[in-house]
Design a protein around this motif. Structure first.
Motif, mmCIF file in Angstrom:
data_model
loop_
_atom_site.group_PDB
_atom_site.id
_atom_site.type_symbol
_atom_site.label_atom_id
_atom_site.label_comp_id
_atom_site.label_asym_id
_atom_site.label_seq_id
_atom_site.Cartn_x
_atom_site.Cartn_y
_atom_site.Cartn_z
ATOM 1 N N ILE A 1 -13.766 19.429 38.418
ATOM 2 C CA ILE A 1 -14.610 18.167 38.032
ATOM 3 C C ILE A 1 -13.374 17.076 38.203
ATOM 4 C CG2 ILE A 1 -13.579 18.583 35.594
ATOM 5 C CD1 ILE A 1 -16.118 17.034 34.877
ATOM 6 N N CYS A 2 -14.025 15.547 38.637
ATOM 7 C CA CYS A 2 -13.162 14.640 38.735
ATOM 8 C C CYS A 2 -13.669 13.441 37.591
ATOM 9 C CB CYS A 2 -13.354 13.924 40.196
ATOM 10 S SG CYS A 2 -12.357 12.573 40.432
ATOM 11 N N THR A 3 -12.697 13.000 37.051
ATOM 12 C CA THR A 3 -12.872 11.800 35.952
ATOM 13 C C THR A 3 -12.190 10.430 36.549
ATOM 14 O OG1 THR A 3 -11.030 12.310 34.556
ATOM 15 C CG2 THR A 3 -13.292 13.372 34.239
ATOM 16 N N ALA A 4 -12.819 9.712 36.198
ATOM 17 C CA ALA A 4 -12.286 8.201 36.359
ATOM 18 C C ALA A 4 -12.476 7.052 35.374
ATOM 19 C CB ALA A 4 -12.752 7.706 37.795
ATOM 20 N N GLU B 1 -4.326 21.273 29.634
ATOM 21 C CA GLU B 1 -3.422 20.179 29.334
ATOM 22 C C GLU B 1 -3.314 19.125 30.472
ATOM 23 O OE1 GLU B 1 0.177 22.041 28.252
ATOM 24 O OE2 GLU B 1 -0.774 22.982 26.527
ATOM 25 N N ASP B 2 -3.387 19.410 31.604
ATOM 26 C CA ASP B 2 -2.953 18.717 32.758
ATOM 27 C C ASP B 2 -4.363 18.691 33.758
ATOM 28 O OD1 ASP B 2 -0.794 17.122 31.593
ATOM 29 O OD2 ASP B 2 0.185 19.150 31.849
ATOM 30 N N PRO B 3 -4.301 17.641 34.556
ATOM 31 C CA PRO B 3 -5.090 17.719 35.832
ATOM 32 C C PRO B 3 -4.212 18.299 36.942
ATOM 33 C CG PRO B 3 -4.376 15.543 35.493
ATOM 34 C CD PRO B 3 -3.864 16.261 34.406
ATOM 35 N N ILE B 4 -5.030 18.630 38.055
ATOM 36 C CA ILE B 4 -4.164 19.396 38.957
ATOM 37 C C ILE B 4 -3.785 18.306 40.184
ATOM 38 C CG2 ILE B 4 -5.127 21.650 38.618
ATOM 39 C CD1 ILE B 4 -7.260 21.170 40.679
ATOM 40 N N LEU B 5 -4.712 17.290 40.261
ATOM 41 C CA LEU B 5 -4.401 16.325 41.134
ATOM 42 C C LEU B 5 -4.759 14.830 40.400
ATOM 43 C CD1 LEU B 5 -6.171 17.317 44.405
ATOM 44 C CD2 LEU B 5 -3.874 17.322 44.076
ATOM 45 N N ALA B 6 -3.914 13.938 40.941
ATOM 46 C CA ALA B 6 -4.321 12.575 40.144
ATOM 47 C C ALA B 6 -4.127 11.574 41.302
ATOM 48 C CB ALA B 6 -3.111 12.403 38.963
ATOM 49 N N TYR B 7 -4.825 10.347 41.118
ATOM 50 C CA TYR B 7 -4.630 9.272 42.246
ATOM 51 C C TYR B 7 -4.718 8.076 41.403
ATOM 52 C CZ TYR B 7 -5.872 6.047 45.631
ATOM 53 O OH TYR B 7 -5.984 5.042 46.710
ATOM 54 N N THR B 8 -3.847 7.052 41.736
ATOM 55 C CA THR B 8 -3.785 5.822 40.826
ATOM 56 C C THR B 8 -4.269 4.631 42.078
ATOM 57 O OG1 THR B 8 -1.847 6.553 39.681
ATOM 58 C CG2 THR B 8 -2.280 4.158 39.884
ATOM 59 N N ALA B 9 -5.505 4.278 41.576
ATOM 60 C CA ALA B 9 -6.246 2.878 42.346
ATOM 61 C C ALA B 9 -5.589 1.857 41.779
ATOM 62 C CB ALA B 9 -7.477 3.018 41.936
ATOM 63 N N HIS C 1 -6.951 2.959 35.983
ATOM 64 C CA HIS C 1 -6.836 3.302 37.317
ATOM 65 C C HIS C 1 -6.653 4.710 37.732
ATOM 66 C CE1 HIS C 1 -4.922 -1.065 37.222
ATOM 67 N NE2 HIS C 1 -5.924 -1.307 36.370
ATOM 68 N N GLN C 2 -6.993 5.613 36.959
ATOM 69 C CA GLN C 2 -6.750 7.093 37.455
ATOM 70 C C GLN C 2 -8.007 7.691 37.873
ATOM 71 O OE1 GLN C 2 -3.525 8.965 36.778
ATOM 72 N NE2 GLN C 2 -2.808 6.859 37.507
ATOM 73 N N ALA C 3 -7.787 8.646 38.627
ATOM 74 C CA ALA C 3 -8.950 9.470 39.155
ATOM 75 C C ALA C 3 -8.321 10.694 39.020
ATOM 76 C CB ALA C 3 -9.544 9.178 40.715
ATOM 77 N N LEU C 4 -8.764 11.658 38.112
ATOM 78 C CA LEU C 4 -7.995 12.859 37.925
ATOM 79 C C LEU C 4 -9.072 14.062 38.208
ATOM 80 C CD1 LEU C 4 -6.575 12.208 34.349
ATOM 81 C CD2 LEU C 4 -5.355 11.788 36.608
ATOM 82 N N ARG D 1 -11.547 19.923 25.871
ATOM 83 C CA ARG D 1 -11.337 18.496 25.961
ATOM 84 C C ARG D 1 -10.486 17.935 27.037
ATOM 85 N NH1 ARG D 1 -13.181 16.226 21.074
ATOM 86 N NH2 ARG D 1 -13.995 17.815 19.494
ATOM 87 N N LEU D 2 -10.731 16.947 27.774
ATOM 88 C CA LEU D 2 -9.654 16.428 28.754
ATOM 89 C C LEU D 2 -9.518 15.070 28.233
ATOM 90 C CD1 LEU D 2 -12.007 17.401 31.982
ATOM 91 C CD2 LEU D 2 -10.275 18.849 30.658
ATOM 92 N N ASN D 3 -8.177 14.956 27.880
ATOM 93 C CA ASN D 3 -7.623 13.757 27.259
ATOM 94 C C ASN D 3 -6.527 13.226 27.823
ATOM 95 O OD1 ASN D 3 -5.763 15.661 26.069
ATOM 96 N ND2 ASN D 3 -6.695 15.778 24.308
ATOM 97 N N ASN D 4 -6.467 13.189 29.018
ATOM 98 C CA ASN D 4 -5.230 12.597 29.637
ATOM 99 C C ASN D 4 -5.325 11.020 30.003
ATOM 100 O OD1 ASN D 4 -4.492 15.393 29.828
ATOM 101 N ND2 ASN D 4 -2.818 14.703 31.025
ATOM 102 N N HIS D 5 -6.387 10.731 30.103
ATOM 103 C CA HIS D 5 -6.878 9.117 30.649
ATOM 104 C C HIS D 5 -6.565 8.321 29.341
ATOM 105 C CE1 HIS D 5 -8.946 9.346 34.144
ATOM 106 N NE2 HIS D 5 -9.803 10.336 33.647
ATOM 107 N N ARG D 6 -5.756 7.063 29.486
ATOM 108 C CA ARG D 6 -5.406 6.115 28.439
ATOM 109 C C ARG D 6 -6.220 5.049 28.295
ATOM 110 N NH1 ARG D 6 -3.594 10.253 27.623
ATOM 111 N NH2 ARG D 6 -1.357 10.878 27.590
#
Length: 273
Positions: A213-216, A235-243, A220-223, A192-197
């Motif tokens: 895998i990338c989730t958006a 628990e956490d993504p390896i990369l994060a980008y904020t649009a 505003h986050q692409a993880l 379960r990937l649950n870091n998105h808000r």
């Protein structure tokens, strides 16, 4: 100077309307070409073909054409060798195939409609193009049917009615959480990937790795996630980008795994990863 020589990490394009559907071209001579679909709440919508200029390192619009209703999905023909005609498919009220000529001219090649005997049109929610045999496309409809089309004849080759309207998949985006399933044991999530808000709107597997895998999402986050440690908790993504806005879609370039495209508001951005 080439694009890779300049080593720019982000390229941005602003469309004249909200962008929803998008897809990378996979032709070897069109490496940085994407198709974008508008989301306008009226009948008249648009599709744009945009490309990245080598000299200026800026996106430019090559062509714009009209499209009835917003496109639910856009996809270029999966032709990595450039041996087939340059075709683009869109779904909405119907499945349409467009022929592109030199990026500046686009004409409707065919309209595939399986409701010819009825005035009722069940909108198409999505579709996919067979990578092994580009003559085959499959569409999913809001009326819970899946249809297989033969492009050469424009005929229906098969149809499936889904009793519940759901298909077992490896990925499920449920509100803010992404659930990863093993289709052999679909009742028990393996991660379960649950870091998105906020609500997740897009998911893209890495074309070169079964573990990324990338989730958006609307937050505003692409993880980007590394899931190779499953079934241990991730628990956490390896990369994060904020649009700068709520991300509507994400596409990982299948022939250029260093690049991911996202769209938000009226903007397209491609990101080097």
């Amino acid at each position: 100077m080439s694009l890779h020589g300049k080593r720019k990490e982000i390229y941005k394009y602003e469309a004249p309307w909200t962008v929803y559907a998008m897809n990378w071209s996979v032709r070897p001579d069109k490496r940085f070409r994407l198709a974008l679909g508008s989301f306008v709440e009226e009948y008249n919508n648009k599709v744009q073909l945009v490309g990245l200029e080598e000299e200026s390192s800026e996106f430019v619009c090559r062509n714009t054409f009209d499209h009835p209703y917003p496109t639910t999905k856009i996809m270029w023909i999966p032709d990595t060798k450039g041996v087939y005609p340059d075709l683009l498919a869109t779904s909405g009220d119907y499945l349409r195939i467009w022929r592109v000529g030199n990026d500046t001219e686009t004409r409707l090649e065919c309209l595939l409609n399986n409701n010819k005997n009825s005035d009722f049109c069940a909108p198409l929610t999505s579709f996919d193009w067979n990578e092994v045999d580009p003559n085959l496309l499959g569409t999913s409809s809001i009326d819970t049917t899946c249809t297989i089309w033969g492009l050469e004849t424009g005929q229906v080759l098969g149809r499936v009615n889904l009793v519940s309207g759901h298909v077992k998949t490896q990925l499920i985006a449920h509100d803010k959480e992404v659930v990863i399933l093993d289709v052999r044991v679909p009742c028990t999530p393996v991660a379960r990937l649950n870091n998105h808000r906020a609500c997740v709107n897009g998911i893209a597997w890495a074309p070169h790795s079964s573990c990324h895998i990338c989730t958006a999402a609307d937050d505003h986050q692409a993880l980007i996630w590394d899931i190779q440690q499953m079934p241990r908790a991730i628990e956490d993504p390896i990369l994060a980008y904020t649009a700068e806005g709520e991300i509507n879609n994400v596409q990982w370039a299948s022939t250029q795994p260093d690049w991911i495209a996202i769209c938000y508001n009226n903007c397209l951005e491609i990101l080097r990863v």
